[in-house]
Design a protein around this motif. Structure first.
Motif, PDB file in Angstrom:
ATOM      1  N   ALA A  79      17.253   4.359   2.877  1.00 62.32           N
ATOM      2  CA  ALA A  79      17.020   3.910   1.505  1.00 62.32           C
ATOM      3  C   ALA A  79      17.805   2.659   1.138  1.00 62.32           C
ATOM      4  N   PHE A  80      19.031   2.527   1.677  1.00 61.07           N
ATOM      5  CA  PHE A  80      19.904   1.432   1.269  1.00 61.07           C
ATOM      6  C   PHE A  80      20.231   0.499   2.434  1.00 61.07           C
ATOM      7  N   SER A  81      20.625  -0.709   2.121  1.00 61.99           N
ATOM      8  CA  SER A  81      20.967  -1.678   3.166  1.00 61.99           C
ATOM      9  C   SER A  81      22.259  -1.262   3.862  1.00 61.99           C
ATOM     10  N   LYS A 114      10.710   5.309   3.756  1.00 56.40           N
ATOM     11  CA  LYS A 114      10.478   5.089   5.180  1.00 56.40           C
ATOM     12  C   LYS A 114       9.452   3.989   5.427  1.00 56.40           C
ATOM     13  N   THR A 115       8.442   3.904   4.569  1.00 56.96           N
ATOM     14  CA  THR A 115       7.400   2.885   4.734  1.00 56.96           C
ATOM     15  C   THR A 115       7.955   1.490   4.487  1.00 56.96           C
ATOM     16  N   PHE A 116       8.681   1.330   3.404  1.00 56.59           N
ATOM     17  CA  PHE A 116       9.280   0.018   3.133  1.00 56.59           C
ATOM     18  C   PHE A 116      10.265  -0.369   4.230  1.00 56.59           C
ATOM     19  N   LYS A 117      11.053   0.612   4.666  1.00 57.58           N
ATOM     20  CA  LYS A 117      12.033   0.361   5.720  1.00 57.58           C
ATOM     21  C   LYS A 117      11.345  -0.124   6.994  1.00 57.58           C
ATOM     22  N   SER A 118      10.212   0.486   7.331  1.00 56.69           N
ATOM     23  CA  SER A 118       9.478   0.114   8.542  1.00 56.69           C
ATOM     24  C   SER A 118       8.901  -1.295   8.458  1.00 56.69           C
ATOM     25  N   LYS A 119       8.743  -1.796   7.245  1.00 56.72           N
ATOM     26  CA  LYS A 119       8.209  -3.144   7.030  1.00 56.72           C
ATOM     27  C   LYS A 119       9.311  -4.187   6.876  1.00 56.72           C
ATOM     28  N   GLY A 120      10.575  -3.740   7.090  1.00 56.11           N
ATOM     29  CA  GLY A 120      11.688  -4.661   6.999  1.00 56.11           C
ATOM     30  C   GLY A 120      12.139  -4.941   5.569  1.00 56.11           C
ATOM     31  N   THR A 165       8.673   9.156   1.727  1.00 54.06           N
ATOM     32  CA  THR A 165       7.623   8.393   2.407  1.00 54.06           C
ATOM     33  C   THR A 165       7.695   6.922   2.014  1.00 54.06           C
ATOM     34  N   ALA A 166       7.899   6.671   0.729  1.00 55.50           N
ATOM     35  CA  ALA A 166       8.013   5.296   0.245  1.00 55.50           C
ATOM     36  C   ALA A 166       9.206   4.600   0.891  1.00 55.50           C
ATOM     37  N   SER A 173       0.829  -1.220   0.000  1.00 50.93           N
ATOM     38  CA  SER A 173       0.000   0.000   0.000  1.00 50.93           C
ATOM     39  C   SER A 173       0.858   1.262   0.000  1.00 50.93           C
ATOM     40  N   VAL A 174       1.864   1.266  -0.847  1.00 48.88           N
ATOM     41  CA  VAL A 174       2.758   2.423  -0.976  1.00 48.88           C
ATOM     42  C   VAL A 174       2.525   3.071  -2.337  1.00 48.88           C
ATOM     43  N   LYS A 175       2.448   4.382  -2.349  1.00 47.17           N
ATOM     44  CA  LYS A 175       2.220   5.117  -3.593  1.00 47.17           C
ATOM     45  C   LYS A 175       3.526   5.220  -4.381  1.00 47.17           C
TER      46      LYS A 175
END
Length: 439
Positions: A261-263, A194-200, A191-192, A179-181
């Motif tokens: 953003a990066f690993s 940070k959202t992906f990062k928060s989901k691991g 935002t994208a 559910s990311v734009k």
């Protein structure tokens, strides 16, 4: 038969005066002559046996250009029974180091792949490569401006074969599932991330070890911050990195890094290793050249049909916009001035450039620098996506590590790696860039 014409991108490549060193053009469409360069006495028994040494970067099975390069070479040998092409390949970064060392030792192969702009300038200045007699007929077969980045002091030294374009490749399936734009603004991009990062989920793929992949990201951010005119002017030492736009780009780059953003292990990962999770559908974003479409849309790709190419968004306070792209007609082949088989090498150079342009386009790996018609139904959908993305482009500016020459390239890449790893602040990074000017 539905055709896609190279001419669709014509307006996107119109140049402006002195800025031609950093941008390329595209023009009217005609059909390519695939037999160009074939020896007239190919089947003759009296032809002298010739071995041409050819060094290039397309040797990996995962490289989207490998199959095209092999086919072109094989086809030439079949049409020219007296010619044997001895191929030597290396991975991108290793190749750059090797070809520079070979040039310094006067041991360049008969023909070799290279990059225009500042990368090949030392070869030209040292008289290591052949200045070409490019006929009007040959020019008419190439897109307008294709020779810009291989022209030095009015003379052409290399023949390009495709156009490259930087784009942000996004996995639409991962965006939808989480559910990311898909981002169209800087704020949406953060935002994208940070959202992906928060989901691991690691948001973006990059190799901190192969510095050019970090530069892919920064180059486009600098383009958004400063615009194409200022970037080209500054890289050709007619401006200054002290201009606030470059600090803005560095600050935004750090902001993206700090957002996760990066690993964390990216600094020790090679380009090939960094790309694996993206092409396995585990990482949602990667900024790379248009050749990425070749891998993403291949028949055996795990992400086929899921990858969309979008333009990197504008950044706050920036002078550039999403219709300005990194890339251009940069990749080329040159012939060594010391070749003992110069005449045959020049024939093969032209044949390779024109046919590599067509084959890599048909394979879905790149946009062509030579005019050609192809059946759209046979094209890689991901590449069509890139073509459509750039059809209204305002400009193409070649990558910094190509436009810069010699040690200036290393100064940039080393400083950028330090910014990436956090050992330099954005201001220190910009200060390091300014040392290119000697002050």
């Amino acid at each position: 038969m539905n055709k896609m014409s190279v001419a669709k991108r014509g307006a996107a490549f119109i140049l402006a005066g002195a800025l031609t060193v950093g941008m390329v053009a595209c023009g009217k469409n005609t059909t390519s002559n695939n037999s160009a360069g074939t020896s007239s006495n190919a089947g003759g028994n009296n032809a002298k046996n010739v071995e041409l040494k050819f060094s290039h970067i397309w040797g990996s099975a995962s490289d989207p250009f490998t199959a095209s390069a092999k086919k072109v070479i094989d086809d030439y040998e079949k049409a020219n029974k007296n010619v044997k092409i001895k191929v030597d390949t290396n991975e991108n970064e290793a190749y750059k180091t090797k070809i520079k060392a070979m040039a310094a030792a006067n041991e360049l192969p008969d023909i070799f792949s290279t990059w225009g702009g500042g990368f090949s300038e030392p070869f030209v200045k040292s008289n290591s490569v052949v200045a070409l007699d490019v006929s009007e007929d040959m020019k008419s077969k190439m897109v307008n401006g294709a020779l810009t980045n291989v022209t030095y002091d009015g003379k052409v030294y290399g023949l390009p074969f495709f156009l490259s374009c930087g784009a942000l490749f996004v996995n639409t399936e991962l965006f939808e599932k989480n559910s990311v734009k898909v981002p169209t603004t800087w704020e949406e991009l953060l935002t994208a991330v940070k959202t992906f990062k928060s989901k691991g989920i690691t948001p973006m793929a990059v190799s901190g070890k192969d510095k050019w992949t970090i530069a892919m990201y920064f180059d486009v951010m600098a383009l958004r911050a400063a615009g194409p005119e200022k970037v080209t002017k500054t890289l050709t030492k007619k401006g200054s990195f002290k201009d606030p736009e470059f600090l803005n780009a560095a600050n935004r780059f750090k902001e993206m890094i700090d957002a996760g953003a990066f690993s964390k292990g990216a600094a020790g990962v090679s380009n090939d290793e960094a790309e694996v999770p993206f092409f396995e559908g585990k990482i949602p974003m990667m900024f790379k050249g248009s050749w990425t479409a070749g891998k993403a849309g291949s028949k055996d790709s795990k992400v086929a049909g899921k990858i969309k190419a979008i333009s990197f968004p504008s950044i706050p306070g920036g002078l550039g916009n999403p219709k300005q792209f990194t890339g251009g007609a940069v990749d080329a082949v040159m012939v060594s001035e010391n070749s003992k088989n110069k005449e045959e090498a020049l024939k093969f150079q032209k044949y390779f450039a024109e046919n590599m342009s067509r084959e890599s386009y048909l394979s879905g790996a790149s946009m062509p620098a030579w005019k050609t018609d192809v059946d759209e139904s046979k094209l890689n959908p991901s590449l069509v996506d890139v073509v459509n993305l750039t059809k209204d482009a305002e400009s193409f500016t070649i990558w910094w590590d190509t436009l810069l020459a010699g040690k200036d390239t290393e100064t940039y890449l080393n400083a950028l790696q330090e910014l990436f790893m956090g050992s330099k602040t954005p201001q220190q990074f910009v200060d390091s860039l300014q040392t290119i000017y000697g002050k």
